[in-house]
Motif scaffolding. Sequence first.
Motif, short mmCIF file in Angstrom:
data_model
loop_
_atom_site.label_atom_id
_atom_site.label_comp_id
_atom_site.label_asym_id
_atom_site.label_seq_id
_atom_site.Cartn_x
_atom_site.Cartn_y
_atom_site.Cartn_z
N GLU A 1 -11.28 -18.54 7.71
CA GLU A 1 -11.94 -17.57 6.83
C GLU A 1 -11.35 -16.17 6.99
O GLU A 1 -11.86 -15.21 6.43
N ASP A 2 -10.28 -16.05 7.78
CA ASP A 2 -9.59 -14.77 7.92
C ASP A 2 -8.49 -14.68 6.87
O ASP A 2 -7.85 -15.68 6.53
N HIS A 3 -8.27 -13.48 6.37
CA HIS A 3 -7.09 -13.22 5.56
C HIS A 3 -6.48 -11.91 6.04
O HIS A 3 -7.18 -11.04 6.55
N ALA A 4 -5.17 -11.81 5.83
CA ALA A 4 -4.50 -10.58 6.24
C ALA A 4 -3.43 -10.24 5.20
O ALA A 4 -2.95 -11.11 4.47
N LEU A 5 -3.09 -8.98 5.15
CA LEU A 5 -1.98 -8.52 4.33
C LEU A 5 -1.21 -7.53 5.19
O LEU A 5 -1.80 -6.62 5.77
N ALA A 6 0.09 -7.77 5.29
CA ALA A 6 0.90 -6.85 6.09
C ALA A 6 2.18 -6.59 5.32
O ALA A 6 3.06 -7.45 5.27
N ASP A 7 2.24 -5.49 4.65
CA ASP A 7 3.45 -5.12 3.91
C ASP A 7 3.41 -3.62 3.73
O ASP A 7 2.48 -3.08 3.13
N GLU A 8 4.40 -2.94 4.25
CA GLU A 8 4.43 -1.49 4.17
C GLU A 8 4.09 -1.05 2.75
O GLU A 8 4.62 -1.62 1.80
N PRO A 9 3.22 -0.06 2.60
CA PRO A 9 2.58 0.76 3.65
C PRO A 9 1.16 0.34 3.96
O PRO A 9 0.42 1.16 4.47
N ILE A 10 0.79 -0.92 3.68
CA ILE A 10 -0.62 -1.29 3.83
C ILE A 10 -0.77 -2.51 4.73
O ILE A 10 0.00 -3.48 4.60
N PHE A 11 -1.70 -2.45 5.66
CA PHE A 11 -1.95 -3.54 6.61
C PHE A 11 -3.46 -3.73 6.69
O PHE A 11 -4.18 -2.78 7.00
N VAL A 12 -3.94 -4.94 6.36
CA VAL A 12 -5.37 -5.18 6.44
C VAL A 12 -5.66 -6.55 7.03
O VAL A 12 -4.87 -7.49 6.89
N GLN B 1 1.00 -2.58 -2.02
CA GLN B 1 2.17 -3.18 -1.36
C GLN B 1 3.46 -2.60 -1.90
O GLN B 1 3.64 -2.51 -3.12
N GLY B 2 4.34 -2.22 -1.01
CA GLY B 2 5.66 -1.77 -1.42
C GLY B 2 5.67 -0.50 -2.24
O GLY B 2 6.68 -0.15 -2.83
N ARG B 3 4.56 0.16 -2.28
CA ARG B 3 4.47 1.40 -3.07
C ARG B 3 4.36 2.55 -2.08
O ARG B 3 3.31 2.77 -1.49
N PRO B 4 5.45 3.28 -1.87
CA PRO B 4 5.40 4.30 -0.83
C PRO B 4 4.46 5.44 -1.20
O PRO B 4 4.29 5.75 -2.38
N GLY B 5 3.89 6.01 -0.19
CA GLY B 5 3.15 7.25 -0.36
C GLY B 5 1.84 7.17 -1.09
O GLY B 5 1.54 8.03 -1.91
N PRO B 6 0.99 6.17 -0.83
CA PRO B 6 -0.35 6.25 -1.40
C PRO B 6 -1.12 7.38 -0.72
O PRO B 6 -0.73 7.84 0.36
N THR B 7 -2.18 7.84 -1.35
CA THR B 7 -3.02 8.86 -0.74
C THR B 7 -4.23 8.19 -0.12
O THR B 7 -4.50 7.02 -0.36
N GLN B 8 -4.97 8.97 0.64
CA GLN B 8 -6.21 8.47 1.22
C GLN B 8 -7.15 8.02 0.11
O GLN B 8 -7.87 7.03 0.26
N GLU B 9 -7.16 8.76 -1.00
CA GLU B 9 -8.03 8.39 -2.12
C GLU B 9 -7.64 7.02 -2.66
O GLU B 9 -8.50 6.22 -3.00
N ASP B 10 -6.33 6.77 -2.76
CA ASP B 10 -5.87 5.47 -3.27
C ASP B 10 -6.40 4.35 -2.38
O ASP B 10 -6.84 3.30 -2.86
N VAL B 11 -6.34 4.58 -1.08
CA VAL B 11 -6.75 3.54 -0.14
C VAL B 11 -8.27 3.34 -0.21
O VAL B 11 -8.76 2.21 -0.27
N LEU B 12 -9.02 4.45 -0.25
CA LEU B 12 -10.47 4.32 -0.34
C LEU B 12 -10.88 3.69 -1.67
O LEU B 12 -11.87 2.95 -1.74
N ALA B 13 -10.10 3.97 -2.72
CA ALA B 13 -10.40 3.34 -4.01
C ALA B 13 -10.20 1.83 -3.91
O ALA B 13 -10.97 1.05 -4.48
#
Lengths: 427, 269
Positions: free
Chosen positions: B20-31, B57-69
């Motif tokens: 039941e675990d899932h993960a995503l690891a690809d610059e710049p996001i890891f979850v 994924q693969g999109r450099p330079g997201p902002t904190q807002e992008d991540v919280l969104a």
Amino acid sequence: MIPSLRTPSVEMPEVPQTAMRVRYRVGDSTAVVGVSSAVLIRVPPSDDSVAALWRAVSSGGGAVALLGVLAGRPLPELPDFALMCRDGDRTVLLCRGTHGVRVGLAGGTSTELAAPGVLTWAERVVTDAERVVLYDTGVDRTPGDLLPVLGGVVPAGAVECALAAGAAPVVSPPAATAPPAAPIPEVAPPPAPIAFEAAEGASEPAPPPPPPPGPAASAAPPPLVRPLLRSTVRTDPAVGAWSRPAPAEGLVGDHDGHTIARATRPSPRPSLQPMDTGRIPVIVCPAGHHNQPTASTCRECDLPVDFDQELVDVDRLVLGVLRLPTGEAAAIDRPLIVIGREPRASRPDARLVTVRGTDQISRMHVELRVQQWTVEAYDLSENGTRVTNPRQPSVRLERDRPVTLMVGGEILLADELTLRFEARQHP
Amino acid sequence: MVRLRWGTATDVGGIRTRNEDHALADEPIFVVADGMGGRPGGELASRIAVDAFTCLQGRPGPTQEDVLAAVTRADRAVVQAADGGNTGMGTTLVGLALVTDDGSDYWFGFNIGDSRLYRWAGDVLEQLSTDHSEVQELITAGLVTAEHRHDHPARHVVTRVLGVPAAPPTTDCWLLCPVPRERFLLCSDGLTDELDDNAIATVLRAEPDPYAAARRLVDEALAAGGRDNVTVVVVQVEGDGEPDIDAAGVTGTADASAVTAQRRRVAHR
């Protein structure tokens, strides 16, 4: 601008601490200015009511006396007016028709009183006013100089009253010989009975008056009460709909193998999102710098700031920059700025300022908490932080005892690195 | 410029039949997300939550807002899926993103639930996240000592999850400046139930390669009992002047097909 107006107080004789500094701009109404009250009324100076108002104002009559003069005629004939009257700590504000009042409050916030569509007049009492502007919201601001007036009757389009009491005790506490009649309160006055409709959260401001076709930068018409004090209270609703998941199957031992969610209210915490997008009202100096609505001269360039301009709401206030020893600059434009060798923060909208220094400097050495126009420095370090504000002795910060950092002030980290607060919006 | 290497590993464990675990690891996001709610809700919730981050994924330079969104989107997506009859599903979510703010790179960590985010630097392992669990609340309140964390009856009761219809999640978050050679560890509770911080630190010290470290952490959790799904992501900031390795060096996927397991050396922008 007349250069001498940059320091109008210099030209004035010594006046009692309770007196107001009043400036006006020539216009189509008439201003009646006394020691503690002022009226802007849409009649010519020759009107009978002006003489009666002057008698009331010059004899120190209160708001009721002034209103008695105005209300002595049938309501349909009552001209548009705006009125302010000081009564101890309180300031009574009244306005009618297109005449409105803008109030700069202690702490840099401001509010407006207007009476569009009101049959009689609008009334409000504030307790922490620092600056009151009476003006005609329906008229373009006519270009012209700001002129000082100690008292009297002048043809005016707008009047600014800077209330002196707020500033006086900062530099010199009241002497023992000070008259006991006008004590400066040590503690904050009780909450101002201002009807911040917008702050109640539920109700929207009343429909705005027609926008003045003025040179204002903001396109939106001003609402009756600007929603300056938004409700910041957020509540976590109960997690009622959550149900306990199905039990695990095929497990051995006492391990249930499942992460389950508790069907209760989550522990209360301040929400970190959405990021703070509150809008902040500013007035703009001739060079375009943002200033506190209560400012009379620009904090960045010292030019005089027009008092009867429209307030402009900005998303993000750039209070200035923090100048590092390397010459680099970090903008002071976030609610939290953390400074150190390895700074970190637990909110998304913080600014981290990494400084290079010896290990005398802590990873997180000092943080600045910014609220509107106020910057407070909190020490987080092992080896201490000092703050030196202009013309003030240097202060060593104690834990949990913040010190306000003023423009031009310096922060000294561990007796090693100095950062300077410069009031410039662009590095 | 921040150059990253990372590796992930996961295992269903020795007892459970589903991961039941899932993960995503690809610059710049890891979850990492640890689903709950029984069949098929748990697997679905964690997958839906992780999918909400693929747009970063693969999109450099997201902002904190992008991540919280993306966190908000993940939450709403799990709630919507639960409307389809999978009641009671939810998921933890722990993540780390390399964000750009005013032209500078920062780490932006975030957490909801009892998966964890650790930082490893200068031979010190530090848990950045605080578990949103009943037992952690009891420990914080001084009612339970930390050594009883793993035998307390409330050890698996989480107090915050994604997917609660009435309550958008309150997200804990951290903003940090990237430091050369530091490492971050994201993991589900299947790791921390089996290995204590000392055991985790020992593995991180011994394995300089992020994929090898992730793999060995999972293996040791399995050897210690493997009573739950185990998922690990290790991210490390490359040191100054370390030679670049071919960016195409992607190795195979991890044990569970659900997990994107990659090992790459990528020049950041």
